[in-house]
Design a protein around this motif. Sequence first.
Motif, mmCIF file in Angstrom:
data_model
loop_
_atom_site.group_PDB
_atom_site.id
_atom_site.type_symbol
_atom_site.label_atom_id
_atom_site.label_comp_id
_atom_site.label_asym_id
_atom_site.label_seq_id
_atom_site.Cartn_x
_atom_site.Cartn_y
_atom_site.Cartn_z
ATOM 1 N N SER A 1 0.727 -1.256 0.096
ATOM 2 C CA SER A 1 0.236 0.062 -0.052
ATOM 3 C C SER A 1 0.790 1.315 -0.086
ATOM 4 C CB SER A 1 -0.839 -0.184 1.209
ATOM 5 O OG SER A 1 -1.640 1.083 1.297
ATOM 6 N N ASP A 2 1.940 1.212 0.758
ATOM 7 C CA ASP A 2 3.076 2.277 0.817
ATOM 8 C C ASP A 2 3.535 2.749 -0.386
ATOM 9 O OD1 ASP A 2 2.310 2.640 3.534
ATOM 10 O OD2 ASP A 2 4.122 1.757 4.291
ATOM 11 N N ARG A 3 4.231 1.453 -1.324
ATOM 12 C CA ARG A 3 4.750 1.587 -2.476
ATOM 13 C C ARG A 3 3.593 1.965 -3.371
ATOM 14 N NH1 ARG A 3 6.750 -4.022 -3.508
ATOM 15 N NH2 ARG A 3 7.061 -4.222 -1.258
ATOM 16 N N ALA A 4 2.356 1.669 -3.481
ATOM 17 C CA ALA A 4 1.444 2.181 -4.442
ATOM 18 C C ALA A 4 1.115 3.618 -4.157
ATOM 19 C CB ALA A 4 0.040 1.276 -4.294
ATOM 20 N N GLU A 5 0.889 4.081 -2.944
ATOM 21 C CA GLU A 5 0.695 5.482 -2.699
ATOM 22 C C GLU A 5 1.734 6.604 -3.005
ATOM 23 O OE1 GLU A 5 -0.085 6.352 1.455
ATOM 24 O OE2 GLU A 5 -1.905 5.133 1.401
ATOM 25 N N ALA A 6 3.093 5.874 -2.945
ATOM 26 C CA ALA A 6 4.230 6.554 -3.415
ATOM 27 C C ALA A 6 4.189 6.643 -5.187
ATOM 28 C CB ALA A 6 5.656 5.868 -3.109
ATOM 29 N N MET A 7 3.829 5.541 -5.750
ATOM 30 C CA MET A 7 3.818 5.526 -7.170
ATOM 31 C C MET A 7 2.653 6.602 -7.826
ATOM 32 S SD MET A 7 4.395 1.732 -7.905
ATOM 33 C CE MET A 7 4.503 1.928 -9.760
ATOM 34 N N TYR A 8 1.669 6.420 -6.950
ATOM 35 C CA TYR A 8 0.479 7.136 -7.225
ATOM 36 C C TYR A 8 0.912 8.998 -7.124
ATOM 37 C CZ TYR A 8 -4.119 9.545 -7.461
ATOM 38 O OH TYR A 8 -4.962 10.219 -7.581
ATOM 39 N N ARG A 9 1.623 9.222 -6.143
ATOM 40 C CA ARG A 9 2.320 10.540 -5.966
ATOM 41 C C ARG A 9 3.132 10.913 -7.132
ATOM 42 N NH1 ARG A 9 2.250 9.321 -0.536
ATOM 43 N NH2 ARG A 9 4.497 8.559 -0.607
ATOM 44 N N GLN A 10 3.820 10.022 -7.426
ATOM 45 C CA GLN A 10 4.731 10.067 -8.879
ATOM 46 C C GLN A 10 3.985 10.168 -9.847
ATOM 47 O OE1 GLN A 10 7.344 6.753 -8.408
ATOM 48 N NE2 GLN A 10 9.068 7.684 -7.260
ATOM 49 N N VAL A 11 3.000 9.365 -10.034
ATOM 50 C CA VAL A 11 2.279 9.817 -11.439
ATOM 51 C C VAL A 11 1.701 11.094 -11.525
ATOM 52 C CG1 VAL A 11 0.218 8.897 -12.625
ATOM 53 C CG2 VAL A 11 1.832 7.360 -11.841
ATOM 54 N N GLU B 1 2.748 13.931 -9.936
ATOM 55 C CA GLU B 1 3.794 14.804 -10.304
ATOM 56 C C GLU B 1 4.236 14.771 -11.796
ATOM 57 O OE1 GLU B 1 6.964 13.713 -7.465
ATOM 58 O OE2 GLU B 1 5.902 14.354 -5.928
ATOM 59 N N LEU B 2 4.205 13.603 -12.464
ATOM 60 C CA LEU B 2 4.544 13.553 -13.775
ATOM 61 C C LEU B 2 3.393 14.043 -14.728
ATOM 62 C CD1 LEU B 2 6.031 9.889 -14.109
ATOM 63 C CD2 LEU B 2 7.075 12.117 -14.490
ATOM 64 N N GLN C 1 1.444 16.731 -13.696
ATOM 65 C CA GLN C 1 1.689 18.171 -13.399
ATOM 66 C C GLN C 1 2.741 18.591 -14.480
ATOM 67 O OE1 GLN C 1 -0.391 20.070 -11.772
ATOM 68 N NE2 GLN C 1 0.647 21.805 -12.695
ATOM 69 N N ARG C 2 3.893 17.954 -14.338
ATOM 70 C CA ARG C 2 5.045 18.299 -15.275
ATOM 71 C C ARG C 2 4.489 18.287 -16.642
ATOM 72 N NH1 ARG C 2 10.250 15.004 -13.500
ATOM 73 N NH2 ARG C 2 11.214 16.486 -15.193
ATOM 74 N N ILE C 3 3.752 17.266 -17.074
ATOM 75 C CA ILE C 3 3.399 17.210 -18.480
ATOM 76 C C ILE C 3 2.536 18.493 -18.756
ATOM 77 C CG2 ILE C 3 2.125 15.889 -20.257
ATOM 78 C CD1 ILE C 3 3.288 13.293 -18.817
ATOM 79 N N THR C 4 1.702 18.708 -18.235
ATOM 80 C CA THR C 4 0.900 19.778 -18.080
ATOM 81 C C THR C 4 1.410 21.025 -18.037
ATOM 82 O OG1 THR C 4 -0.969 18.536 -16.882
ATOM 83 C CG2 THR C 4 -1.090 20.875 -17.229
ATOM 84 N N ASN C 5 2.430 21.188 -17.378
ATOM 85 C CA ASN C 5 3.458 22.489 -17.336
ATOM 86 C C ASN C 5 4.028 22.688 -18.769
ATOM 87 O OD1 ASN C 5 2.511 23.251 -15.065
ATOM 88 N ND2 ASN C 5 4.234 22.618 -13.788
ATOM 89 N N LEU C 6 4.641 21.527 -19.181
ATOM 90 C CA LEU C 6 5.534 21.393 -20.253
ATOM 91 C C LEU C 6 4.464 21.670 -21.638
ATOM 92 C CD1 LEU C 6 7.665 18.476 -19.934
ATOM 93 C CD2 LEU C 6 8.481 20.772 -20.104
ATOM 94 N N GLU C 7 3.263 21.149 -21.512
ATOM 95 C CA GLU C 7 2.323 21.531 -22.716
ATOM 96 C C GLU C 7 2.074 22.845 -22.896
ATOM 97 O OE1 GLU C 7 -0.909 19.000 -21.652
ATOM 98 O OE2 GLU C 7 -0.220 17.086 -23.170
ATOM 99 N N GLU C 8 1.766 23.665 -21.543
ATOM 100 C CA GLU C 8 1.700 24.886 -21.357
ATOM 101 C C GLU C 8 2.851 25.689 -22.152
ATOM 102 O OE1 GLU C 8 0.590 25.615 -17.369
ATOM 103 O OE2 GLU C 8 -1.332 24.906 -17.500
ATOM 104 N N GLU C 9 4.141 25.380 -21.489
ATOM 105 C CA GLU C 9 5.262 26.035 -22.050
ATOM 106 C C GLU C 9 5.457 26.039 -23.627
ATOM 107 O OE1 GLU C 9 8.779 25.171 -19.832
ATOM 108 O OE2 GLU C 9 7.687 25.137 -18.196
ATOM 109 N N VAL C 10 4.971 24.639 -23.984
ATOM 110 C CA VAL C 10 5.021 24.478 -25.512
ATOM 111 C C VAL C 10 4.028 25.383 -26.228
ATOM 112 C CG1 VAL C 10 4.715 22.780 -27.466
ATOM 113 C CG2 VAL C 10 6.133 22.215 -25.548
ATOM 114 N N ASP C 11 2.830 25.476 -25.675
ATOM 115 C CA ASP C 11 1.933 26.494 -26.350
ATOM 116 C C ASP C 11 2.352 27.797 -26.378
ATOM 117 O OD1 ASP C 11 0.204 24.221 -26.803
ATOM 118 O OD2 ASP C 11 -1.106 24.637 -25.193
ATOM 119 N N ASP C 12 2.970 28.316 -25.155
ATOM 120 C CA ASP C 12 3.623 29.623 -25.018
ATOM 121 C C ASP C 12 4.641 29.881 -26.175
ATOM 122 O OD1 ASP C 12 1.804 30.298 -23.197
ATOM 123 O OD2 ASP C 12 3.073 29.897 -21.495
ATOM 124 N N THR C 13 5.481 28.666 -26.098
ATOM 125 C CA THR C 13 6.716 28.918 -26.941
ATOM 126 C C THR C 13 6.262 28.971 -28.433
ATOM 127 O OG1 THR C 13 8.057 27.904 -25.701
ATOM 128 C CG2 THR C 13 8.779 27.885 -27.995
#
Length: 112
Positions: free
Chosen positions: A14-24, A26-27, A29-41
């Motif tokens: 369960s702890d590993r699953a929660e950690a993986m869920y947090r990582q997903v 975060e990823l 969010q990073r992808i969303t931010n990258l998409e916004e940066e690409v659109d701005d660029t």
Amino acid sequence: MGLGSTAKKIQALSDRAEAMYRQVQELQQRITNLEEEVDDTHDTVSRMDHQLTEQRALLLAIADEHGLDGEEILAQAAIDEADELAAEDEGEADAADATTDESDEASEASVE
């Protein structure tokens, strides 16, 4: 004793699953931010391309006013730039060849 061990394994899983869920998350969010940066660029590049087109037209008009062939000047500048790039590429290729030759000589020397 078996239930305690099973409970610990389930908790660890369960702890590993929660950690993986947090990582997903975060990823995502990073992808969303990258998409916004690409659109701005993209917007910035489009705006700059439009401005460059306007500036080119203005420079051609100014050149024409002064009796200069703006298209010929731009063509010569493009040729000069291509020549410079070709010379740089040849220099890099020569350097790579020299490095390869040195490596081959070192390999042959170590074999002997």
